[in-house]
Design a protein around this motif. Sequence first.
Motif, PDB file in Angstrom:
ATOM      1  N   ARG A   1       0.839  -1.203   0.000  1.00 34.88           N
ATOM      2  CA  ARG A   1       0.000   0.000   0.000  1.00 34.88           C
ATOM      3  C   ARG A   1       0.871   1.250   0.000  1.00 34.88           C
ATOM      4  NH1 ARG A   1      -3.069   0.154   5.069  1.00 34.88           N
ATOM      5  NH2 ARG A   1      -0.992  -0.412   5.748  1.00 34.88           N
TER       6      ARG A   1
ATOM      7  N   LYS B   1       1.070   4.043  -2.833  1.00 33.63           N
ATOM      8  CA  LYS B   1       0.792   5.437  -2.451  1.00 33.63           C
ATOM      9  C   LYS B   1       1.925   6.349  -2.910  1.00 33.63           C
ATOM     10  CE  LYS B   1       0.000   8.316   1.654  1.00 33.63           C
ATOM     11  NZ  LYS B   1       1.198   9.117   1.748  1.00 33.63           N
TER      12      LYS B   1
ATOM     13  N   VAL C   1      -5.898   4.374  -1.181  1.00 37.96           N
ATOM     14  CA  VAL C   1      -5.232   3.113  -1.527  1.00 37.96           C
ATOM     15  C   VAL C   1      -5.619   2.073  -0.485  1.00 37.96           C
ATOM     16  CG1 VAL C   1      -3.015   1.975  -1.916  1.00 37.96           C
ATOM     17  CG2 VAL C   1      -3.309   4.390  -2.552  1.00 37.96           C
TER      18      VAL C   1
ATOM     19  N   VAL D   1      -7.647   0.980  -5.758  1.00 36.49           N
ATOM     20  CA  VAL D   1      -7.471   2.435  -5.731  1.00 36.49           C
ATOM     21  C   VAL D   1      -8.828   3.074  -5.995  1.00 36.49           C
ATOM     22  CG1 VAL D   1      -6.309   4.410  -6.795  1.00 36.49           C
ATOM     23  CG2 VAL D   1      -5.085   2.235  -6.520  1.00 36.49           C
TER      24      VAL D   1
END
Length: 132
Positions: A10, A14, A47, A66
């Motif tokens: 994640r 990001k 996310v 997303v």
Amino acid sequence: MTAITTTDPRAATKAALERFLTGRSATVSLRDVPGDDRTRRLPYVQVRLNGNGRDSRLNFEATIRVLVYARDDFDSQQLASELEARLLDTSDALIRSVSPGLSAMPSTDPDLHIPFSFFTVTVRTRPVALGG
């Protein structure tokens, strides 16, 4: 034998999305959309992790979702489609490769009543050796 782990997929996703949105007024976060209707800053890119695992000692992969919130469904769909395309072309210090999942799909958040589009990708992160 050296113990092997990986970067949080994640966080790696990001970081890539933040690079893509440099100079734009979008927020990228791992958290839910904050604020109320008067103070909420859009677009907002969230996310989320759908699942992860490894199929060998060095191969880590995660399904990432997303969500792109915007003032209208056209803007959310456009930005989601752009971010999906950019992610699919990503290979950097944290991410080894990305493959497609569900393409950008428009919807409306049932609680917030604001439009968003979402897509999924499989992110393969680079292995990290643990010291010690």
